[in-house]
Design a protein around this motif. Structure first.
Motif, mmCIF file in Angstrom:
data_model
loop_
_atom_site.group_PDB
_atom_site.id
_atom_site.type_symbol
_atom_site.label_atom_id
_atom_site.label_comp_id
_atom_site.label_asym_id
_atom_site.label_seq_id
_atom_site.Cartn_x
_atom_site.Cartn_y
_atom_site.Cartn_z
ATOM 1 N N ASP A 1 -83.419 130.063 2.165
ATOM 2 C CA ASP A 1 -83.439 131.492 1.876
ATOM 3 C C ASP A 1 -82.293 131.883 0.954
ATOM 4 O O ASP A 1 -82.457 132.679 0.026
ATOM 5 N N ALA B 1 -87.883 120.349 3.398
ATOM 6 C CA ALA B 1 -87.335 121.333 2.466
ATOM 7 C C ALA B 1 -87.988 121.216 1.096
ATOM 8 O O ALA B 1 -88.220 122.220 0.419
ATOM 9 N N SER C 1 -83.762 122.736 11.736
ATOM 10 C CA SER C 1 -84.726 123.648 11.104
ATOM 11 C C SER C 1 -84.168 125.045 10.834
ATOM 12 O O SER C 1 -84.358 125.594 9.742
ATOM 13 N N SER C 2 -83.471 125.642 11.795
ATOM 14 C CA SER C 2 -83.035 127.029 11.609
ATOM 15 C C SER C 2 -81.984 127.137 10.507
ATOM 16 O O SER C 2 -82.046 128.018 9.645
ATOM 17 N N GLU D 1 -91.086 123.258 0.656
ATOM 18 C CA GLU D 1 -90.806 124.673 0.434
ATOM 19 C C GLU D 1 -90.293 124.928 -0.988
ATOM 20 O O GLU D 1 -90.652 125.922 -1.624
ATOM 21 N N SER E 1 -83.583 126.469 7.069
ATOM 22 C CA SER E 1 -84.323 127.650 6.601
ATOM 23 C C SER E 1 -83.375 128.700 6.037
ATOM 24 O O SER E 1 -83.669 129.333 5.019
#
Length: 262
Positions: free
Chosen positions: A85, A105, A77-78, A108, A81
């Protein structure tokens, strides 16, 4: 842009017949020998091989699709993300999530591109595609276009995407095919588009990485992603690095790389 969105939403499959575009090899470090006129047969090494077939991978991910997030999401997850970004998908764009998994993903990305854009997911496993469609529906988004297919031979025409996203996917491919996989991704990417790759990195091949590689070689189903030289491989595949972030998951180094076709 509108025409491209309409084509992608139609779900029409295009089979490309042109040869994979070549590239001009970059200057390589001493000891890495290749022809000056042809791309290398495999990416920089040494990296361990993938002893599992595509069919075996498809069956495995089908079998675990219902509970994949329980053990994978805390790991991914980290870094995922950070990659989203860095990609920074914007309204109206056409984006492809390669190896979309359960759709975390893609949800998003679909939110980012909005109703005027198109977010497409492709995964080798039917079960993962079903999970992705469920994730989109649960988020109140249109089901979108989610395709069961192989990322080595994408069913899209040349240059139809503004951006591609691949999180913990590239390192699943066996060493000899990684560059051809990236050439295929580059084929469907607009010449002014961008690719973000999130992958386990071999840049600091310490004890933890070497131990993981030994586990991968013996139990490839359990440890399916193996570390690769992410930046060097992207450069050798004909991409230009725009931005590079260092991350880690459970003490394993991860590279988050934004790049564009040369």
């Amino acid at each position: 842009m509108a025409d491209r969105n309409r084509w992608i939403r139609s779900g029409v499959r295009f089979v490309h017949t042109l040869p994979v575009p070549g590239h001009v090899p970059r200057e390589r470090p001493i000891g890495y020998v290749t022809s000056s006129s042809e791309p290398p047969a495999q990416p920089p090494g040494p990296i361990v091989r993938v002893p599992r077939s595509t069919e075996a991978a498809r069956d495995w991910y089908d079998s675990i699709s219902g509970w994949y997030d329980l053990f994978a999401d805390p790991f991914e997850s980290s870094a995922r993300s950070a990659g989203l970004d860095l990609l920074d998908a914007t309204a109206g764009e056409c984006v492809l999530d390669v190896g979309c998994g359960t759709g975390t993903a893609l949800v998003e990305l679909a939110r980012a591109v909005g109703p005027d854009g198109t977010a497409v997911g492709i995964d080798v496993a039917d079960g993962m595609c079903r999970q992705t469609r469920g994730s989109l529906a649960a988020a109140g988004l249109e089901p979108g276009l989610v395709i069961a297919g192989d990322a080595e031979t994408l069913p899209f025409r040349d240059g139809c995407f503004d951006a591609l996203f691949a999180s913990f996917v590239l390192e699943l491919f066996d060493t000899p095919v990684i560059l051809s996989v990236l050439a295929e991704w580059r084929r469907v990417l607009d010449p002014s588009g961008r690719l973000c790759v999130v992958a386990l990195s071999r840049r600091d091949a310490g004890l933890t990485t070497r131990t993981y590689e030994r586990i991968h070689a013996r139990i490839p189903t359990l440890a399916d992603c193996r570390p690769i030289y992410v930046r060097d491989t992207l450069l050798d595949a004909g991409f230009r690095i725009r931005e590079h972030r260092l991350s880690s998951v459970w003490r394993f180094p991860v590279d988050v790389v934004l790049c564009e076709p040369e």
